[in-house]
Design an enzyme around this catalytic site. Structure first.
Site, PDB file in Angstrom:
ATOM      1  N   LYS A  14       7.946   0.396  -8.326  1.00 17.98           N
ATOM      2  CA  LYS A  14       8.563   0.624  -7.398  1.00 17.98           C
ATOM      3  C   LYS A  14       8.007  -0.267  -6.667  1.00 17.98           C
ATOM      4  O   LYS A  14       9.702  -0.632  -5.630  1.00 17.98           O
ATOM      5  CB  LYS A  14       8.185   2.472  -7.148  1.00 17.98           C
ATOM      6  CG  LYS A  14       8.520   3.128  -8.294  1.00 17.98           C
ATOM      7  CD  LYS A  14       8.864   4.530  -7.060  1.00 17.98           C
ATOM      8  CE  LYS A  14       6.934   4.788  -6.611  1.00 17.98           C
ATOM      9  NZ  LYS A  14       6.069   5.025  -8.067  1.00 17.98           N
ATOM     10  N   ARG A  89       8.733  12.892  -2.514  1.00 19.08           N
ATOM     11  CA  ARG A  89       7.633  13.608  -3.732  1.00 19.08           C
ATOM     12  C   ARG A  89       8.106  15.167  -4.238  1.00 19.08           C
ATOM     13  O   ARG A  89       7.525  15.012  -5.298  1.00 19.08           O
ATOM     14  CB  ARG A  89       6.740  13.104  -3.788  1.00 19.08           C
ATOM     15  CG  ARG A  89       5.936  11.576  -4.308  1.00 19.08           C
ATOM     16  CD  ARG A  89       4.566  10.770  -4.013  1.00 19.08           C
ATOM     17  NE  ARG A  89       4.484  10.680  -5.385  1.00 19.08           N
ATOM     18  CZ  ARG A  89       3.812   9.655  -4.508  1.00 19.08           C
ATOM     19  NH1 ARG A  89       4.213   8.233  -4.077  1.00 19.08           N
ATOM     20  NH2 ARG A  89       3.344   7.987  -5.682  1.00 19.08           N
ATOM     21  N   ARG A 128      -3.051  -2.786 -13.880  1.00 16.52           N
ATOM     22  CA  ARG A 128      -2.960  -2.970 -12.400  1.00 16.52           C
ATOM     23  C   ARG A 128      -4.545  -2.735 -11.703  1.00 16.52           C
ATOM     24  O   ARG A 128      -5.484  -3.258 -10.905  1.00 16.52           O
ATOM     25  CB  ARG A 128      -2.050  -2.375 -11.627  1.00 16.52           C
ATOM     26  CG  ARG A 128      -1.981  -2.690 -10.161  1.00 16.52           C
ATOM     27  CD  ARG A 128      -1.005  -1.715 -10.440  1.00 16.52           C
ATOM     28  NE  ARG A 128      -0.847  -0.354  -9.452  1.00 16.52           N
ATOM     29  CZ  ARG A 128       0.289   0.229  -9.297  1.00 16.52           C
ATOM     30  NH1 ARG A 128       1.703   0.088  -9.023  1.00 16.52           N
ATOM     31  NH2 ARG A 128       0.245   2.258  -8.804  1.00 16.52           N
ATOM     32  N   ARG A 134      -7.262  -0.473  -5.611  1.00 19.21           N
ATOM     33  CA  ARG A 134      -7.121   0.284  -6.090  1.00 19.21           C
ATOM     34  C   ARG A 134      -7.694   0.897  -6.936  1.00 19.21           C
ATOM     35  O   ARG A 134      -7.853   0.893  -8.217  1.00 19.21           O
ATOM     36  CB  ARG A 134      -5.635   0.812  -6.387  1.00 19.21           C
ATOM     37  CG  ARG A 134      -4.611   0.822  -5.526  1.00 19.21           C
ATOM     38  CD  ARG A 134      -3.405   1.294  -5.455  1.00 19.21           C
ATOM     39  NE  ARG A 134      -2.522   1.871  -6.050  1.00 19.21           N
ATOM     40  CZ  ARG A 134      -1.478   3.182  -5.861  1.00 19.21           C
ATOM     41  NH1 ARG A 134      -0.895   2.307  -5.656  1.00 19.21           N
ATOM     42  NH2 ARG A 134      -1.506   4.096  -6.250  1.00 19.21           N
ATOM     43  N   ARG A 146      -1.992  11.958 -12.104  1.00 22.57           N
ATOM     44  CA  ARG A 146      -0.643  11.171 -11.383  1.00 22.57           C
ATOM     45  C   ARG A 146       0.197  11.483 -12.558  1.00 22.57           C
ATOM     46  O   ARG A 146       1.523  11.325 -11.451  1.00 22.57           O
ATOM     47  CB  ARG A 146      -1.162  10.051 -10.795  1.00 22.57           C
ATOM     48  CG  ARG A 146      -2.263   9.430  -9.508  1.00 22.57           C
ATOM     49  CD  ARG A 146      -2.846   8.836  -9.905  1.00 22.57           C
ATOM     50  NE  ARG A 146      -1.796   7.421  -9.306  1.00 22.57           N
ATOM     51  CZ  ARG A 146      -1.766   6.138  -9.854  1.00 22.57           C
ATOM     52  NH1 ARG A 146      -2.795   5.847 -10.509  1.00 22.57           N
ATOM     53  NH2 ARG A 146      -0.911   5.012  -9.370  1.00 22.57           N
TER      54      ARG A 146
HETATM   55  P1  AMP Z   1       1.564   5.704  -4.384  1.00 22.27           P
HETATM   56  O1  AMP Z   1       1.086   4.260  -3.653  1.00 22.27           O
HETATM   57  O2  AMP Z   1       2.788   5.749  -4.008  1.00 22.27           O
HETATM   58  O3  AMP Z   1       1.328   5.724  -5.733  1.00 22.27           O
HETATM   59  O4  AMP Z   1       0.305   7.039  -4.031  1.00 22.27           O
HETATM   60  C1  AMP Z   1      -0.564   7.563  -4.200  1.00 22.27           C
HETATM   61  C2  AMP Z   1      -0.801   8.219  -4.029  1.00 22.27           C
HETATM   62  O5  AMP Z   1      -0.822   8.334  -3.000  1.00 22.27           O
HETATM   63  C3  AMP Z   1      -0.768   9.540  -4.640  1.00 22.27           C
HETATM   64  O6  AMP Z   1      -0.841   9.237  -5.893  1.00 22.27           O
HETATM   65  C4  AMP Z   1      -0.383  10.690  -3.349  1.00 22.27           C
HETATM   66  O7  AMP Z   1      -2.067  11.212  -3.403  1.00 22.27           O
HETATM   67  C5  AMP Z   1      -0.896   9.708  -2.816  1.00 22.27           C
HETATM   68  N1  AMP Z   1       0.653   9.347  -1.827  1.00 22.27           N
HETATM   69  C6  AMP Z   1       1.410   8.960  -1.876  1.00 22.27           C
HETATM   70  N2  AMP Z   1       2.839   8.670  -1.651  1.00 22.27           N
HETATM   71  C7  AMP Z   1       2.932  10.520  -1.214  1.00 22.27           C
HETATM   72  C8  AMP Z   1       3.923  11.612  -1.384  1.00 22.27           C
HETATM   73  N3  AMP Z   1       5.210  11.188  -0.752  1.00 22.27           N
HETATM   74  N4  AMP Z   1       3.592  13.068  -0.635  1.00 22.27           N
HETATM   75  C9  AMP Z   1       2.401  13.515  -1.333  1.00 22.27           C
HETATM   76  N5  AMP Z   1       1.220  11.841  -2.046  1.00 22.27           N
HETATM   77  C10 AMP Z   1       1.369  11.326  -1.295  1.00 22.27           C
END
Ligand code: AMP
Length: 192
Positions: A14, A89, A128, A134, A146
């Site tokens: 993404k 999400r 990654r 991260r 996740r």
């Molecule tokens: P990402 O960078 O999109 O992979 O997000 C990393 C983490 O942030 C996820 O595993 C969630 O814990 C949190 N997170 C990101 N976006 C959302 C969302 N829209 N709703 C809830 N948690 C989120």
């Protein structure tokens, strides 16, 4: 305005494809993951609350991410449109997004679903984790959590957008530039 949701499991590409979309269509990039990581770095109350969920691979509460997105939409009110990356999400987030955009007189135009098999996702995220910074990419249990959370809470959103005729499936495996090409063709044909 052009509003695109880039959708897919953790590790589906993404972020990479958002960079392409932002460049190509001159859109604002709204990544809730990036916003949350920035909030953690700045040690804001929202960031501190979110960290505990993120460390475990769980979703941060809807109200927290909705507030972050609302603030950014207001800040970037002059944008030609947005790429929503990692948001929505949950169904509650999707419904809220429709409402927020309707208040601004614009809809979600389409959702690009990057489809990638789970073994490829895990391999990409572990890789990654080795090269990036991260912490949620370093622990295979957190990665699997996740992906499980994605399948349980987020994947059902596809039906919500399919019913609205906005779902476009993209095979998310192969060269990133080839995937971008497919995305470009899909967006062009959808906007005709
Ligand atoms: P990402 O960078 O999109 O992979 O997000 C990393 C983490 O942030 C996820 O595993 C969630 O814990 C949190 N997170 C990101 N976006 C959302 C969302 N829209 N709703 C809830 N948690 C989120």
């Amino acid at each position: 305005m052009l509003n695109i949701i880039i959708f897919g499991a953790p590790g589906s590409g993404k972020g990479t494809q958002s960079t392409f979309l932002v460049e190509r269509y001159k859109l604002g990039h709204l990544s809730t993951g990036d916003m949350l990581r920035a909030a953690i770095a700045q040690q804001t109350p929202a960031g501190m609350q979110a960290k505990a969920f993120m460390d475990k691979g769980q979703l941060v509460p809807d109200e927290t991410v909705i507030e972050l997105i609302t603030n950014e939409l207001d800040k970037q009110s002059q944008a030609a449109g947005f790429i929503f990356d990692g948001f929505p999400r949950t169904l509650a987030q999707a419904q809220k997004l429709d409402k927020m955009l309707a208040e601004r007189g614009t809809p979600v135009n389409l959702l690009l679903n990057l489809d990638v098999d789970e073994d490829v996702l895990v391999a990409r995220l572990l890789n990654r984790g080795k090269i990036g910074n991260r912490s949620d990419d370093r622990d295979e249990n957190v990665i699997r959590e996740r992906i499980a959370v994605f399948e349980k809470n987020t994947l059902p959103l596809l039906e919500y957008y399919q019913k609205q005729g906005k779902l476009c499936n993209i095979k998310g495996v192969g060269e990133p530039s080839e995937i971008s090409k497919q995305i470009r063709q899909t967006v062009a044909s959808q906007l005709k």
